[in-house]
Design an enzyme around this catalytic site. Structure first.
Site, PDB file in Angstrom:
ATOM      1  N   HIS A 152       1.141  -1.316  -0.145  1.00 33.27           N
ATOM      2  CA  HIS A 152       0.337  -0.104  -0.327  1.00 33.27           C
ATOM      3  C   HIS A 152       1.301   1.499  -0.344  1.00 33.27           C
ATOM      4  O   HIS A 152       0.322   2.349  -0.501  1.00 33.27           O
ATOM      5  CB  HIS A 152      -0.543   0.062   1.064  1.00 33.27           C
ATOM      6  CG  HIS A 152      -1.627  -0.845   0.938  1.00 33.27           C
ATOM      7  ND1 HIS A 152      -1.590  -2.294   2.501  1.00 33.27           N
ATOM      8  CD2 HIS A 152      -2.755  -1.595   0.806  1.00 33.27           C
ATOM      9  CE1 HIS A 152      -2.384  -2.933   2.442  1.00 33.27           C
ATOM     10  NE2 HIS A 152      -3.362  -2.505   1.304  1.00 33.27           N
ATOM     11  N   GLN A 199     -17.930  -6.009  -0.990  1.00 30.32           N
ATOM     12  CA  GLN A 199     -17.589  -7.182  -2.250  1.00 30.32           C
ATOM     13  C   GLN A 199     -17.128  -8.213  -1.689  1.00 30.32           C
ATOM     14  O   GLN A 199     -16.209  -8.952  -1.959  1.00 30.32           O
ATOM     15  CB  GLN A 199     -16.259  -6.309  -2.775  1.00 30.32           C
ATOM     16  CG  GLN A 199     -15.358  -5.674  -1.308  1.00 30.32           C
ATOM     17  CD  GLN A 199     -13.616  -4.769  -2.677  1.00 30.32           C
ATOM     18  OE1 GLN A 199     -14.434  -3.461  -1.930  1.00 30.32           O
ATOM     19  NE2 GLN A 199     -12.830  -5.365  -1.984  1.00 30.32           N
ATOM     20  N   GLY A 237      -3.119  -1.002  -7.537  1.00 24.10           N
ATOM     21  CA  GLY A 237      -1.637  -2.569  -7.900  1.00 24.10           C
ATOM     22  C   GLY A 237      -1.812  -3.226  -7.878  1.00 24.10           C
ATOM     23  O   GLY A 237      -2.717  -3.709  -8.624  1.00 24.10           O
TER      24      GLY A 237
HETATM   25  P1  AMP Z   1      -6.589  -3.887  -0.345  1.00 25.24           P
HETATM   26  O1  AMP Z   1      -6.439  -3.066   0.621  1.00 25.24           O
HETATM   27  O2  AMP Z   1      -6.258  -5.592  -0.515  1.00 25.24           O
HETATM   28  O3  AMP Z   1      -7.684  -3.658  -1.486  1.00 25.24           O
HETATM   29  O4  AMP Z   1      -5.732  -3.332  -1.460  1.00 25.24           O
HETATM   30  C1  AMP Z   1      -5.578  -1.804  -1.838  1.00 25.24           C
HETATM   31  C2  AMP Z   1      -4.444  -1.462  -3.236  1.00 25.24           C
HETATM   32  O5  AMP Z   1      -3.481  -2.214  -2.710  1.00 25.24           O
HETATM   33  C3  AMP Z   1      -5.373  -2.342  -4.067  1.00 25.24           C
HETATM   34  O6  AMP Z   1      -4.758  -1.474  -5.463  1.00 25.24           O
HETATM   35  C4  AMP Z   1      -4.051  -3.403  -4.477  1.00 25.24           C
HETATM   36  O7  AMP Z   1      -3.692  -3.834  -5.009  1.00 25.24           O
HETATM   37  C5  AMP Z   1      -2.667  -2.813  -3.662  1.00 25.24           C
HETATM   38  N1  AMP Z   1      -2.049  -3.654  -2.869  1.00 25.24           N
HETATM   39  C6  AMP Z   1      -2.646  -4.710  -2.634  1.00 25.24           C
HETATM   40  N2  AMP Z   1      -0.581  -5.179  -2.093  1.00 25.24           N
HETATM   41  C7  AMP Z   1      -0.274  -4.538  -2.986  1.00 25.24           C
HETATM   42  C8  AMP Z   1       1.024  -5.380  -3.076  1.00 25.24           C
HETATM   43  N3  AMP Z   1       2.061  -5.882  -2.432  1.00 25.24           N
HETATM   44  N4  AMP Z   1       1.934  -5.103  -3.886  1.00 25.24           N
HETATM   45  C9  AMP Z   1       1.486  -3.657  -4.785  1.00 25.24           C
HETATM   46  N5  AMP Z   1       0.079  -3.097  -4.629  1.00 25.24           N
HETATM   47  C10 AMP Z   1      -0.686  -4.284  -3.119  1.00 25.24           C
END
Ligand code: AMP
Length: 278
Positions: free
Chosen positions: A37, A61, A147
């Site tokens: 993040h 979701q 991401g």
């Molecule tokens: P989440 O909190 O899992 O919904 O993720 C929020 C954002 O962070 C999303 O756009 C994910 O793709 C990105 N993200 C989560 N883990 C990673 C990672 N290991 N590398 C890059 N981006 C990430």
């Protein structure tokens, strides 16, 4: 850094910034923040004057049998992670702030959202697209950061923005991994010590696929070898391993043009995802 819980507070702050001609970047998250993040926030910091991070575990979701109640939450920890990289505003709404009792408007997409994660998680992308649409309307960012870790989500959001003429620039950021290769994820905290070791099979299979695809263009053969490697790990159960077109998310037979090798694998009860663009 300000932490606000209401749509009005975000709107007031962003309106002030926009009056001053400042560019605003948005990083939507579900919290329990890690370096993955933070890499999005750093990217947003470079390209904007002000950075907003939303922290919202979006009930819409999650399917009925998924981990909504168990999803890890820690606002204090998240505030520290945001402070570290100089975030300007955290938007941390309650579900009731985002969804009225009689909420009934959704962003539904077809095609792109039906394969890969959409197969096992049929309501997932409807929830993601609806909440991201709402966040775009609330924050009105110039740029929004997602991401590649959630490769299908990134493709889906790019398409939604294009199809619905949303006035925001979507920026994709590379996958951040642990030293041993495991893609960083809030869900990694569910893994026992033994499962954490077993989870390495995802990034190993991704690496294998990436290597093989340099010389082997037959998608079925590449996918078969990736599956074979994963199946050697007793704690792993494959949800899917697929080769798809990077834009349409349609399965491909030949690895030419921009393709994505993508997988979801259960390690014990924890469903993990990983992918690579080839
Ligand atoms: P989440 O909190 O899992 O919904 O993720 C929020 C954002 O962070 C999303 O756009 C994910 O793709 C990105 N993200 C989560 N883990 C990673 C990672 N290991 N590398 C890059 N981006 C990430």
């Amino acid at each position: 850094m300000n932490v606000v819980k209401t749509v009005d507070e975000v709107r007031n702050q962003v309106a002030q910034w926009k009056q001053q001609g400042l560019r605003v970047g948005l990083v939507p998250t579900m919290g329990y923040l890690h370096e993955g993040h933070q890499s999005l926030m750093k990217c947003a910091k470079k390209e904007n004057d002000k950075v907003v991070v939303s922290i919202f575990v979006n009930p819409m979701q999650f399917g009925p049998s998924e981990d909504l109640a168990d999803y890890p939450r820690d606002l204090e920890h998240d505030m520290e992670k945001c402070e570290e990289v100089g975030v300007d505003l955290i938007f941390h709404p309650e579900p009731s702030e985002m969804y009225e009792d009689d909420f009934c408007s959704f962003v539904d997409m077809s095609g792109l959202t039906e394969g890969l994660c959409g197969k096992t998680r049929p309501v997932h992308f409807r929830g993601v697209c609806t909440v991201v649409n709402k966040l775009f309307h609330i924050v009105t960012p110039d740029n929004a950061y997602f991401g590649q870790k959630d490769g299908q989500q990134l493709a889906v959001i790019r398409r939604m923005v294009r199809d619905l003429n949303m006035n925001v620039n979507v920026v994709g950021c590379p996958i951040i991994r642990e030293e041993d290769g495991l893609a960083k994820s809030s869900r990694n905290t569910y893994l026992s010590k033994e499962e954490r070791k077993a989870a390495l099979v995802l990034s190993k299979a991704i690496q294998l696929g990436s290597e093989l695809s340099k010389t082997e263009k037959n998608a079925k053969k590449v996918v078969a070898q990736m599956k074979e490697l994963i199946q050697k790990e007793p704690l792993a159960k494959i949800d899917y391993v697929e080769a798809v077109d990077a834009f349409s998310m349609e399965p491909v037979e030949t690895l030419d043009g921009e393709c994505m090798l993508a997988m979801a694998v259960y390690i014990g009860n924890t469903r993990l995802i990983d992918n690579v663009l080839v």
